[in-house]
Motif scaffolding. Structure first.
Motif, mmCIF file in Angstrom:
data_model
loop_
_atom_site.group_PDB
_atom_site.id
_atom_site.type_symbol
_atom_site.label_atom_id
_atom_site.label_comp_id
_atom_site.label_asym_id
_atom_site.label_seq_id
_atom_site.Cartn_x
_atom_site.Cartn_y
_atom_site.Cartn_z
ATOM 1 N N ASP A 18 0.822 -1.205 0.000
ATOM 2 C CA ASP A 18 0.000 0.000 0.000
ATOM 3 C C ASP A 18 0.857 1.256 0.000
ATOM 4 O OD1 ASP A 18 -2.433 -1.386 0.139
ATOM 5 O OD2 ASP A 18 -2.317 -1.520 2.324
ATOM 6 N N GLY A 19 0.401 2.263 -0.719
ATOM 7 C CA GLY A 19 1.000 3.581 -0.694
ATOM 8 C C GLY A 19 0.323 4.402 0.388
ATOM 9 N N PRO A 20 0.403 5.695 0.322
ATOM 10 C CA PRO A 20 0.939 6.444 -0.802
ATOM 11 C C PRO A 20 2.454 6.297 -0.897
ATOM 12 C CG PRO A 20 0.384 7.929 0.999
ATOM 13 C CD PRO A 20 -0.070 6.555 1.401
ATOM 14 N N VAL A 80 2.766 7.369 -8.220
ATOM 15 C CA VAL A 80 2.072 6.095 -8.376
ATOM 16 C C VAL A 80 2.894 5.254 -9.350
ATOM 17 C CG1 VAL A 80 -0.026 4.974 -9.221
ATOM 18 C CG2 VAL A 80 -0.185 7.130 -7.958
ATOM 19 N N THR A 82 3.664 2.796 -12.275
ATOM 20 C CA THR A 82 2.896 2.400 -13.453
ATOM 21 C C THR A 82 3.127 0.945 -13.830
ATOM 22 O OG1 THR A 82 4.611 3.080 -15.013
ATOM 23 C CG2 THR A 82 2.970 4.754 -14.372
ATOM 24 N N LEU A 110 7.211 6.221 -12.796
ATOM 25 C CA LEU A 110 6.346 6.624 -11.695
ATOM 26 C C LEU A 110 5.589 7.852 -12.168
ATOM 27 C CD1 LEU A 110 8.881 6.562 -8.711
ATOM 28 C CD2 LEU A 110 7.364 4.715 -9.471
ATOM 29 N N VAL A 113 1.545 12.490 -9.023
ATOM 30 C CA VAL A 113 0.142 12.839 -8.814
ATOM 31 C C VAL A 113 -0.040 13.991 -7.823
ATOM 32 C CG1 VAL A 113 -0.699 10.547 -9.466
ATOM 33 C CG2 VAL A 113 -0.180 11.031 -7.066
#
Length: 143
Positions: A18-20, A80, A82, A110, A113
């Motif tokens: 999990d991110g962020p 995020v 890709t 990446l 965002v």
């Protein structure tokens, strides 16, 4: 998570992480842009990077931004992946079991965002010492 429960993150099993996620640099980059491999390292202009590095710890990305070469101000971007990614082998299992810094790398771009306006800073003396170590060739953990 207990140390015995640690499972290495690989390209095949990265979907559970999990991110962020964050990337630190001094480059002024646009939201919506892509960070891609194949450029010189933020820390050593003699090194061309085969991966793009990122972390799930904003303070760690802030450290990367502080340590980066260049005249710009330190920046931490929200990114995020890709594509698939894996644990950053430069830090995983080097001093502590597992990946406590939650540092990763990818050959895929990446996507930027967002950008953090602030993050928890490291002590200025720690930054100076780490820069000295990098300049002396002892800062392998950074690259």
């Amino acid at each position: 998570m207990h140390d015995d429960d640690w499972v290495p993150v690989s390209r095949e099993n990265c979907n559970w992480v999990d991110g962020p996620f964050y990337h630190g640099t001094k480059a002024d980059l646009p939201v919506g842009g892509l960070l891609i491999a194949g450029f010189t390292s933020n820390y050593d202009e003699r090194v061309v990077m085969n991966h793009v590095y990122f972390t799930a710890v904003s303070k760690g990305a802030g450290l990367a931004a502080e340590m980066a070469r260049g005249a710009g101000r330190p920046r931490v971007y929200v990114v995020v992946p890709t594509g698939a990614f894996e644990d950053d082998p430069n830090v995983t299992n080097k001093k502590f079991r597992g990946n406590p810094t939650r540092s990763y790398r990818s050959v895929s771009p990446l996507k930027i965002v967002g950008e953090l306006e602030s993050w928890e800073l490291y002590d200025a003396e720690f930054i100076r010492e780490l820069r000295r170590r990098v300049e002396d060739g002892l800062g392998e953990i950074i690259n």
